[in-house]
Design a protein around this motif. Structure first.
Motif, short mmCIF file in Angstrom:
data_model
loop_
_atom_site.label_atom_id
_atom_site.label_comp_id
_atom_site.label_asym_id
_atom_site.label_seq_id
_atom_site.Cartn_x
_atom_site.Cartn_y
_atom_site.Cartn_z
N ALA A 87 -140.00 10.44 -44.97
CA ALA A 87 -139.93 9.06 -45.67
C ALA A 87 -140.33 7.82 -44.97
N GLY A 88 -141.10 6.99 -45.74
CA GLY A 88 -141.63 5.67 -44.96
C GLY A 88 -142.96 5.76 -44.26
N SER A 89 -143.46 7.06 -44.13
CA SER A 89 -144.56 7.30 -43.31
C SER A 89 -145.64 7.80 -44.12
N LYS A 90 -146.83 7.54 -43.53
CA LYS A 90 -148.03 7.87 -44.48
C LYS A 90 -148.11 9.45 -44.66
N LEU A 91 -148.35 9.88 -45.95
CA LEU A 91 -148.43 11.35 -46.19
C LEU A 91 -149.30 12.00 -45.37
N PRO A 92 -148.83 13.25 -45.02
CA PRO A 92 -150.04 13.99 -44.33
C PRO A 92 -150.86 14.86 -45.39
N ALA A 93 -151.86 15.39 -44.82
CA ALA A 93 -152.88 16.03 -45.86
C ALA A 93 -152.07 17.26 -46.49
N VAL A 94 -152.69 17.46 -47.79
CA VAL A 94 -152.31 18.69 -48.35
C VAL A 94 -153.25 19.77 -48.30
N ARG A 95 -152.87 20.98 -47.95
CA ARG A 95 -153.69 22.02 -47.86
C ARG A 95 -153.57 22.70 -49.11
#
Length: 287
Positions: A87-95
């Protein structure tokens, strides 16, 4: 087949909850998701849930399993974050795992071409950006020719809540009692939680039988020490529940049973009153 005298049949009215036995997040709408041991929860539900969607480049409408005649089955695709989102952070990439088993990342430059080739139409991967968007995304839904549905053998359009890629609410909760009741009504059907794509699966006690969640509507539910949900309404089901996924076969009887015995509802929707972390095994209590 005999129908229940009441669509809200549940002899355990206002009974006391249970425990979390399943947690699921679906990074890309309509694709298979990832089962979790724990998740942060905010006012937008499980962090990272339904943050992306495939969009038809020609129409701007969200593509997905609700219209399988146009898009085939999205359940041949699986989506999972490369690392847990916070929460509150940039989303990581989705595989993204494609139907042939190869993988692609949500942030790689040629993903639109890859998805377009797989789906047979020009598409892009879009992300929900939150509050402030003027209107909800539009999608199409195919209604099979089945008694008890609002429409029959037709395609309708519908709008998601502004700023989101959710159908109606940010959390979907389902109890084992409901799954067991449906199986008792239609023993030939493979009723498993994954058919219904819940976020939270609650194991209820042996004394709680029937469509238990119907009696939770309008109440608050506490999960563990932090998370509090408000159960806002029933979850109406669609053609997606009948589609094959993994080793589950195509089966129109899944949806038909829900239509005949519980007004097409399986599980409930909820809003988040208080966020925090939920974990498998957390107690669930009904206020």
């Amino acid at each position: 087949m005999q129908t229940d005298p009441s669509p809200s049949f549940s002899p355990s009215a206002h009974a006391g909850g249970g425990s979390v036995v399943g947690l699921w997040r679906y990074p890309v709408k309509s694709m298979l998701g990832e089962e979790l041991n724990a998740s942060e929860v905010t006012e937008r539900g499980l962090v990272g849930d339904r943050q992306f969607a495939v969009v038809d480049a020609a129409t701007g409408k969200v593509a997905g399993a609700k219209n399988p005649r146009k898009w085939g089955t999205f359940f041949d695709f699986r989506a999972a974050y490369v690392e847990p989102p916070q929460a509150g952070s940039k989303l990581p990439a989705v595989r993204l795992t494609l139907p042939d088993g190869t993988t692609a990342l949500s942030d790689q430059p040629h993903l639109p071409q890859i998805l377009s080739r797989e789906l047979g139409r020009k598409v892009v991967l879009a992300q929900a950006h939150g509050a402030g968007e003027p209107s909800g995304a539009t999608a199409e839904e195919y209604w099979p020719d089945m008694e008890g549905l609002d429409h029959r053998d037709t395609v309708t359009e519908w709008h998601m809540p502004p700023g989101t890629l959710f159908d109606m609410a940010v959390v979907h909760l389902l109890t084992t009692a409901t799954i067991e009741r449906l199986h008792a009504l239609y023993p030939a059907g493979r009723f498993e939680a994954r058919r219904f794509r819940p976020n939270i699966v609650v194991a209820t006690g042996p004394d709680e039988q029937g469509f238990v969640e119907n009696d939770w509507i309008g109440h608050a539910v506490a999960i563990g020490n932090e998370v509090r949900l408000r159960i806002t309404g029933p979850c109406p089901r669609c053609v997606m529940t009948t589609l094959p996924q993994g080793d589950l076969p195509r089966d129109a009887g899944i949806l038909r049973t829900a239509a005949q015995h519980n007004q097409v509802h399986v599980g409930v929707y909820a809003d988040v009153i208080a966020g925090g972390t939920i974990r498998r095994g957390d107690p669930v209590t009904l206020a």
